[in-house]
Structures are given as C-alpha cells and as structure tokens.
Design an enzyme around this catalytic site. Structure first.
Site, mmCIF file in Angstrom:
data_model
loop_
_atom_site.group_PDB
_atom_site.id
_atom_site.type_symbol
_atom_site.label_atom_id
_atom_site.label_comp_id
_atom_site.label_asym_id
_atom_site.label_seq_id
_atom_site.Cartn_x
_atom_site.Cartn_y
_atom_site.Cartn_z
ATOM 1 N N ASP A 139 0.792 -1.231 0.000
ATOM 2 C CA ASP A 139 0.000 0.000 0.000
ATOM 3 C C ASP A 139 0.830 1.290 0.000
ATOM 4 O O ASP A 139 0.333 2.345 -0.327
ATOM 5 C CB ASP A 139 -0.934 0.032 1.223
ATOM 6 C CG ASP A 139 -1.884 -1.153 1.243
ATOM 7 O OD1 ASP A 139 -2.148 -1.715 0.159
ATOM 8 O OD2 ASP A 139 -2.358 -1.529 2.333
ATOM 9 N N ARG A 180 -14.009 0.460 -25.761
ATOM 10 C CA ARG A 180 -14.739 0.378 -24.493
ATOM 11 C C ARG A 180 -14.131 1.258 -23.399
ATOM 12 O O ARG A 180 -12.993 1.718 -23.513
ATOM 13 C CB ARG A 180 -14.681 -1.071 -23.974
ATOM 14 C CG ARG A 180 -15.718 -1.951 -24.601
ATOM 15 C CD ARG A 180 -15.562 -3.367 -24.096
ATOM 16 N NE ARG A 180 -16.661 -4.184 -24.568
ATOM 17 C CZ ARG A 180 -16.614 -5.515 -24.682
ATOM 18 N NH1 ARG A 180 -15.518 -6.161 -24.372
ATOM 19 N NH2 ARG A 180 -17.666 -6.173 -25.094
HETATM 20 O O1 F6P Z 1 -2.672 -4.071 3.031
HETATM 21 C C1 F6P Z 1 -2.477 -4.833 1.884
HETATM 22 C C2 F6P Z 1 -3.794 -5.174 1.214
HETATM 23 O O2 F6P Z 1 -3.510 -5.889 0.037
HETATM 24 C C3 F6P Z 1 -4.690 -3.971 0.911
HETATM 25 O O3 F6P Z 1 -4.299 -3.270 -0.236
HETATM 26 C C4 F6P Z 1 -6.036 -4.633 0.809
HETATM 27 O O4 F6P Z 1 -7.057 -3.749 1.177
HETATM 28 C C5 F6P Z 1 -5.949 -5.763 1.812
HETATM 29 O O5 F6P Z 1 -4.571 -5.993 2.060
HETATM 30 C C6 F6P Z 1 -6.591 -7.044 1.361
HETATM 31 O O6 F6P Z 1 -6.526 -7.937 2.403
HETATM 32 P P1 F6P Z 1 -6.852 -9.491 2.289
HETATM 33 O O7 F6P Z 1 -5.659 -10.141 1.685
HETATM 34 O O8 F6P Z 1 -7.092 -9.904 3.675
HETATM 35 O O9 F6P Z 1 -8.026 -9.632 1.375
#
Ligand code: F6P
Length: 417
Positions: free
Chosen positions: A202, A237
């Site tokens: 992130d 599209r």
């Molecule tokens: O924090 C990393 C992340 O990939 C975020 O971007 C996302 O919101 C979340 O983790 C998804 O989490 P999970 O793997 O539990 O679905």
C-alpha cells in the site's frame, strides 16, 4: 552472542523473502544465531510444541495435536524441502511441522531472493492482540533464548511490535512471578531488541518514501492496464479498474501516471465538485471527442466523495454507461497485485534494509528507541518506530476528519497544495 529471529506479518508483499534472507545472512555475518518465526506473530504465540519429534520428510504427522490443524497442514515447510542443508538445529530433510520458531542457517535461505509472497508464512494474529497472547510470545522467545526480533509487515504489524517492546519489562516480570522463567532468565532477557521493516503493497507508512512490495504491485498494475488497453481499444470500451491500497491512493495515483489513465479517484483527494460525476464525464467526453478509442478510470479501493461516501466501481460503470453511452467493464485487479516475483527494487530495498536492521539491533540498548528502517530521499534510514506508527495513525485520523491537507502534510512535511 545475539539470538535474532525474523518474522513476516499482516498481508504478504513481494520482497518479504528477500528480507528474511538478508536478515539471516547479515545476522550470521555479524556472529548472531538466527531464527525464523513461521506464521507471523501467531507462530511466536504458539512456539514449539513440547515433545514433538521431528521425523524424516513425507511421514504422516498424525501425532501432532493442535487446535487449528488446517494451519499446520498449510505450512510451507511441511516436507522439509525448503530447509535442506540447514545448518541450524534441524538436520537436512527433517520435517518442521509443529515447530514455529526455527533455527536457520545460511543455506536455508538460498534462492529466496526472487520468490513471491513469504515462505515462512504470515497471519493476522488475533491472539497477539491480547496481553495473554503477548505473554505467551514472550515466554516462547525466552525459552528459545531469543533476544532480538525483526518484524516485517504493515502499520498494524509494526504497531504490534511497538506495543510488544513497551510491554516487555512487564511481561518478563509476570513470567518470573508466575515461575515460568527463572530470575537469571528474567535478568538476561530484560531488554528486547526490536526493529521494524515495512512490508506492504500500500505504501501507506509515514516516515518512509517506499514500502517493500509497493514497487512490484505497481508494476503488476501497469502490466494489467497495458493488457486492458489493447482489448479496450479494440472494442472502443471503457474500463473501470479498481486497485488495492486500503486507505491509501499511492498505487492508484502512480498507476494513473504510468498508464495515462483518463480519470482517477483516490481517498486523499476526493473530487471537490458537488457532482464529480459531471466532472469525470466532461473530461472523458473531451478525450473521446479528440478521437480516443478507449477510456480508463482508475479507482482506489478506498476512494470516496467529498462527504466521505465510498465510491464504488460498479457505480462509476453505471455513470459512464448512462451518461456517456460507453460500453463499460469493471476489472478488480485483486490479489494478482500482491503475489508473484518481486521486481528488482523489491530485492534491493529488502537487502539493504535487512542489513541495516541487523546493525540497528546490535546497537540497541534499553535507552535507544526501537527503529523502523525506511527510505528517505533514496537513502536507507533509521526512524523511531513509535513516531512512524503514531504519524501513520494520525494520517488515518486526518482522512477520517476530511482534513486532507493535514493528512498530506503529515505524510510529507514538504507537501505544498
Ligand atoms: O494491506 C495490503 C492489502 O492488500 C490492501 O491493499 C487490501 O485492502 C488488503 O490488504 C486485502 O486484504 P486481504 O488479503 O485480507 O483480502
């Protein structure tokens, strides 16, 4: 001789294996004993199952009784293949089932640099969030003689590291009072050395420019948009592409710049107009007017309007279809962004930062703060872990309060609107 353990925690990210490799090898180079903790903090809480006998690989392991058998079944090291030639306490070809805190040597991490995900496993441990869980974790560390810990994870995992270090003296005193550890052990383990490395796609951690795994995820998104572009163009599209990032729009913003997207929606900069839909459609209409055959709208998963109402990709699709008559599809990139081989930068960052993490641990005293290793102006830097965690939380709070300027200045003190 410092006894050093490394764990990966929270959502995985490319580059975590390179972290483990760098920490283990830098540790050995500096004369430390090195360990890995499997399944993140959960492994620290569970420790090594008493009396468990390691046996040759591929034998049934029915004698292991644990509360959550699925977790054990899924352990990557189950057949001992990844740790052959181990110079730790596990002879070559021995299974590791039932052991969460494992002594490892130089050869055990051979070939880990280019592997995706985390080979030692990760978890979002609920137990470690309780004091009881942290007490068990402290006990397991003392039992193995470990006095230094490298945690690689996102802000939640590093917050856990910060809490663990500040509570450590109390945990040790409790273990001594309960008669679980001796007075000598309590004395010897009075100081916990702990360092954080930021592993997260992130790029949402304060006091560092770049988190481990973010460059690979960004690269993955760009490749996906390249692929979408060709089919979008063929059919003329529109595509609404949703990318990860939780409350942070870095991935979406950088992907928009790298792909020349038509419109972008991110949490940090909600559209100011009452009708952002009009603004978006106006822009896209102009792009179409000058002959563009395809439309890409990038939506960060945490995107919201100026009243903080989440903006959903399906809604964006509806708007494009109804107002502009565009044949529109939604592509949610999901976990393809997170998995797979690390790009070069996600091998370089972990390697340099892993070495620095070991140096920081060796220099740690009860008086020095715990550090997080980050990047600042293209240099590897130590920053106080507590401050990094607190600033990250303050950014989240500012976003909640719609104070976007404060959020941005907290992330970057040189931020100019
Ligand atoms: O924090 C990393 C992340 O990939 C975020 O971007 C996302 O919101 C979340 O983790 C998804 O989490 P999970 O793997 O539990 O679905």
């Amino acid at each position: 001789r410092m006894k050093l353990a490394v764990l990966t925690s929270g959502g995985d990210s490319a580059g975590m294996n390179a972290v483990v490799r760098a920490v283990v090898r830098a540790g050995i180079n500096q004369g430390c004993e090195t360990w890995v903790v499997r399944e993140g903090y959960e492994g620290l809480v569970r420790g090594n199952i008493e009396g468990f006998q390691t046996g040759p690989s591929r034998q049934p392991h029915t004698e292991v009784k644990v509360k959550n058998p699925n977790l054990l079944d899924n352990l990557g090291f189950g057949d001992g293949e990844l740790l052959k030639d181990g110079t730790g306490d596990l002879p070559s070809g021995r299974t590791l089932k039932g052991r969460y805190i494992v002594r490892v040597g130089w050869d055990d991490v051979r070939g880990w640099m280019g592997e995706g995900g985390t080979l030692i496993g990760t978890a979002r441990s609920k137990t470690f969030r309780t004091e009881e869980g942290r007490l068990a974790a402290a006990f397991n560390m003392v039992k193995e003689g470990i006095d230094a810990l490298v945690v690689c994870g996102g802000d939640g995992s590093l917050t856990g590291a910060d809490v663990f270090r500040s509570e450590w003296p109390k945990l040790i005193a409790t273990l001594k009072d309960q008669g679980k550890i001796s007075a000598e052990q309590a004395e010897e383990h009075g100081h916990l050395r702990i360092v954080g490395l930021v592993g997260s796609i992130d790029n949402d951690m304060s006091l560092t420019d770049l988190t481990i795994g973010a460059p690979t995820a960004l690269h993955r998104i760009c490749e996906s948009i390249d692929n979408i572009n060709s089919t979008a163009s063929s059919h003329s599209r529109a595509f609404v592409v949703e990318v990860m990032g939780r409350h942070c729009g870095w991935l979406a913003l950088m992907a928009a710049v790298s792909s020349g997207a038509d419109y972008l929606l991110i949490p940090e900069s909600p559209p100011e107009e009452d009708s952002w839909e009009d603004a978006m459609c106006g822009k896209i209409h102009r792009h179409r007017d000058v002959g563009k055959r395809k439309t890409i709208v990038l939506v960060a998963e945490g995107a919201c309007d100026k009243n903080l109402k989440p903006i959903r990709s399906d809604y964006v699709k509806e708007v494009l279809e109804q107002r502009l008559g565009l044949d529109t599809r939604v592509t949610t990139l999901g976990h393809v962004q997170r998995g797979g081989k690390p790009c070069a930068l996600d091998r370089i960052l972990p390697t340099l930062q892993g070495v620095e993490a070991v140096n920081a641990l060796l220099e740690s005293t009860p008086e020095t703060p715990s550090y997080m290793i980050g990047m600042c102006g293209n240099k590897v830097k130590r920053v106080p872990l507590m401050e990094a965690v607190a600033t990250t939380q303050a950014v989240a709070q500012a976003l909640k309060e719609k104070d976007f300027k404060r959020a941005m200045s907290l992330r970057d003190p040189e931020f100019v609107e």
